[in-house]
Design an enzyme around this catalytic site. Structure first.
Site, PDB file in Angstrom:
ATOM      1  N   SER A 100       0.865  -1.178   0.000  1.00 44.63           N
ATOM      2  CA  SER A 100       0.000   0.000   0.000  1.00 44.63           C
ATOM      3  C   SER A 100       0.899   1.225   0.000  1.00 44.63           C
ATOM      4  O   SER A 100       2.056   1.144   0.431  1.00 44.63           O
ATOM      5  CB  SER A 100      -0.861   0.007   1.282  1.00 44.63           C
ATOM      6  N   TYR A 136      -2.277  -0.812  10.580  1.00 44.26           N
ATOM      7  CA  TYR A 136      -2.190  -1.167   9.156  1.00 44.26           C
ATOM      8  C   TYR A 136      -0.895  -0.624   8.544  1.00 44.26           C
ATOM      9  O   TYR A 136      -0.184  -1.329   7.818  1.00 44.26           O
ATOM     10  CB  TYR A 136      -3.420  -0.598   8.450  1.00 44.26           C
TER      11      TYR A 136
HETATM   12  N1  LIG Z   1      -8.598  -0.742  -1.411  1.00 42.96           N
HETATM   13  C1  LIG Z   1      -7.592   0.087  -1.205  1.00 42.96           C
HETATM   14  O1  LIG Z   1      -7.766   1.316  -1.215  1.00 42.96           O
HETATM   15  C2  LIG Z   1      -6.209  -0.471  -0.958  1.00 42.96           C
HETATM   16  C3  LIG Z   1      -5.136   0.426  -0.994  1.00 42.96           C
HETATM   17  C4  LIG Z   1      -3.862  -0.059  -0.775  1.00 42.96           C
HETATM   18  C5  LIG Z   1      -3.658  -1.418  -0.564  1.00 42.96           C
HETATM   19  N2  LIG Z   1      -4.715  -2.263  -0.529  1.00 42.96           N
HETATM   20  C6  LIG Z   1      -4.434  -3.691  -0.305  1.00 42.96           C
HETATM   21  O2  LIG Z   1      -5.114  -4.438  -1.275  1.00 42.96           O
HETATM   22  C7  LIG Z   1      -5.289  -5.765  -0.816  1.00 42.96           C
HETATM   23  C8  LIG Z   1      -6.720  -6.203  -1.101  1.00 42.96           C
HETATM   24  O3  LIG Z   1      -7.615  -5.423  -0.326  1.00 42.96           O
HETATM   25  P1  LIG Z   1      -8.966  -4.828  -0.934  1.00 42.96           P
HETATM   26  O4  LIG Z   1      -8.815  -3.366  -0.962  1.00 42.96           O
HETATM   27  O5  LIG Z   1      -9.377  -5.538  -2.155  1.00 42.96           O
HETATM   28  O6  LIG Z   1      -9.962  -5.117   0.308  1.00 42.96           O
HETATM   29  P2  LIG Z   1     -11.175  -6.129   0.504  1.00 42.96           P
HETATM   30  O7  LIG Z   1     -12.222  -5.942  -0.521  1.00 42.96           O
HETATM   31  O8  LIG Z   1     -11.550  -5.983   1.943  1.00 42.96           O
HETATM   32  O9  LIG Z   1     -10.508  -7.559   0.264  1.00 42.96           O
HETATM   33  C9  LIG Z   1      -9.644  -8.105   1.203  1.00 42.96           C
HETATM   34  C10 LIG Z   1      -9.563  -9.600   0.982  1.00 42.96           C
HETATM   35  O10 LIG Z   1      -8.653 -10.146   1.953  1.00 42.96           O
HETATM   36  C11 LIG Z   1      -9.312 -11.202   2.634  1.00 42.96           C
HETATM   37  N3  LIG Z   1      -8.781 -11.344   3.985  1.00 42.96           N
HETATM   38  C12 LIG Z   1      -8.965 -10.536   5.052  1.00 42.96           C
HETATM   39  N4  LIG Z   1      -8.333 -11.033   6.119  1.00 42.96           N
HETATM   40  C13 LIG Z   1      -7.743 -12.188   5.712  1.00 42.96           C
HETATM   41  C14 LIG Z   1      -6.968 -13.171   6.372  1.00 42.96           C
HETATM   42  N5  LIG Z   1      -6.685 -13.100   7.674  1.00 42.96           N
HETATM   43  N6  LIG Z   1      -6.530 -14.227   5.660  1.00 42.96           N
HETATM   44  C15 LIG Z   1      -6.812 -14.344   4.345  1.00 42.96           C
HETATM   45  N7  LIG Z   1      -7.559 -13.447   3.666  1.00 42.96           N
HETATM   46  C16 LIG Z   1      -8.016 -12.383   4.356  1.00 42.96           C
HETATM   47  C17 LIG Z   1     -10.781 -10.819   2.626  1.00 42.96           C
HETATM   48  O11 LIG Z   1     -11.572 -11.966   2.898  1.00 42.96           O
HETATM   49  P3  LIG Z   1     -12.988 -11.872   3.688  1.00 42.96           P
HETATM   50  O12 LIG Z   1     -13.993 -11.406   2.675  1.00 42.96           O
HETATM   51  O13 LIG Z   1     -13.215 -13.263   4.155  1.00 42.96           O
HETATM   52  O14 LIG Z   1     -12.801 -10.887   4.804  1.00 42.96           O
HETATM   53  C18 LIG Z   1     -10.897 -10.314   1.184  1.00 42.96           C
HETATM   54  O15 LIG Z   1     -10.975 -11.405   0.302  1.00 42.96           O
HETATM   55  C19 LIG Z   1      -4.934  -5.728   0.682  1.00 42.96           C
HETATM   56  O16 LIG Z   1      -3.628  -6.263   0.865  1.00 42.96           O
HETATM   57  C20 LIG Z   1      -4.936  -4.253   0.998  1.00 42.96           C
HETATM   58  O17 LIG Z   1      -4.080  -3.950   2.083  1.00 42.96           O
HETATM   59  C21 LIG Z   1      -5.989  -1.816  -0.732  1.00 42.96           C
END
Ligand SMILES: NC(=O)c1ccc[n+]([C@@H]2O[C@H](COP(=O)([O-])OP(=O)(O)OC[C@H]3O[C@@H](n4cnc5c(N)ncnc54)[C@H](OP(=O)(O)O)[C@@H]3O)[C@@H](O)[C@H]2O)c1
Length: 277
Positions: free
Chosen positions: A135, A148
């Site tokens: 991130s 985080y």
């Molecule tokens: N969205 C943003 O703005 C943003 C920005 C920078 C980085 N990121 C990074 O992008 C990645 C994906 O996040 P996203 O934004 O797509 O969010 P999201 O829609 O909340 O997806 C997160 C995913 O991770 C899974 N997860 C959560 N805790 C977990 C665990 N303990 N073990 C295995 N899987 C787990 C969730 O499963 P469940 O549905 O079962 O909870 C979901 O499938 C993350 O690494 C996040 O830090 C996101």
């Protein structure tokens, strides 16, 4: 690579992982995607994706995933995309140690565990790509997100060391650093906030009102927020390019953050960042 390249994509129930798993499948990859809820696993399977349960906080589930995938591929795997994570909001002084521990179990220790089970496979075959969704908060601090931010900074350090250690092995390690992307990360973070932060008793309770409204509204409303395909685009580069980059910064706010970090004195940068959240 074999004719059909193979990849593990974690956290594929929603957001970036859900999009990337499906897009890679469309592009001809054999995708092993993970989720936690039975309905999410079923949805992936309905899309023709081989889906498995994985919770990074449960080492047994990591071992079981690796065993199942390698049994299906005959012991090979071309790529790993570490993506699944949660975001624990809350001021550092309000953060119970166990909430910080949970954050690291999910976002760092589990990623480390899965990665080090896959590295020997890639070493044996002489190639591999390990891509990690970090991130912009792995590079810059933002208040109310200490847990985080700390987990993503730790991930940056860990994976950059791994990258150096794998030099010459044919295994490439990359980090993707997105800014705001449409996903469920904010609404999911609300549950973590309510479970762990005693916000009504906090000295920060007023500031938390804005945080709560943001999370309840599905996250930041920035016009510069992109859809998950923006991450998929750079993921493809990290997976396919002859020279994958160590860092892929995604979205304008993230790119601006990186530039400011390079050119500004630290005290000025931190003052600007502190005024943002
Ligand atoms: N969205 C943003 O703005 C943003 C920005 C920078 C980085 N990121 C990074 O992008 C990645 C994906 O996040 P996203 O934004 O797509 O969010 P999201 O829609 O909340 O997806 C997160 C995913 O991770 C899974 N997860 C959560 N805790 C977990 C665990 N303990 N073990 C295995 N899987 C787990 C969730 O499963 P469940 O549905 O079962 O909870 C979901 O499938 C993350 O690494 C996040 O830090 C996101």
């Amino acid at each position: 690579m074999d004719t059909q390249p193979s990849i593990i994509v974690t956290g594929a129930s929603s957001g970036i992982g859900a999009y990337c798993a499906r897009a890679l499948k469309e592009e001809g990859w054999r995708v092993f995607a993970t989720a936690r809820k039975p309905a999410d696993i079923a949805a992936l399977e309905a899309a023709g994706i081989e889906a498995f349960y994985l919770d990074y906080r449960e080492p047994d589930s990591i071992a079981a995933l690796v065993e199942a995938v390698l049994a299906r591929t005959g012991g090979r795997l071309d790529a790993l995309y570490n993506n699944g994570a949660h975001a624990q909001p809350g001021a550092v002084e309000d953060l119970p140690v166990d909430a910080l521990r949970q954050q690291f179990e999910a976002n760092v220790f589990g990623w480390h565990d899965l990665t080090r089970r896959i590295v020997p496979v890639m070493r044996r075959q002489g190639h591999g790509r390990i891509v990690n969704c970090s991130s912009i908060l792995g590079l810059t601090p933002v208040k109310w997100r200490g847990a985080y931010v700390a987990s993503k900074h730790a991930l940056e350090g860990l994976m950059l060391c791994l990258r150096a250690e794998l030099d010459g092995s044919g295994i490439h390690v990359s980090l993707i650093e997105p800014g705001p992307i449409e996903s469920r990360i904010a609404p999911n973070g609300l549950d973590w906030f309510l479970a762990n932060i005693d916000h009504e008793k906090s000295v920060h309770r007023q500031a938390y009102e804005a945080q709560l409204a943001r999370m309840r509204g599905g996250g930041s409303k920035s016009r510069l927020k992109l859809k998950p395909d923006a991450v998929h685009r750079v993921l493809r580069h990290a997976l396919l390019s002859r020279r994958p980059r160590p860092h892929y910064v995604v979205t304008v706010p993230a790119k601006v953050g990186v530039i400011l970090k390079r050119i500004l004195p630290a005290s000025l940068l931190y003052r600007i960042l502190a005024s943002q959240a």
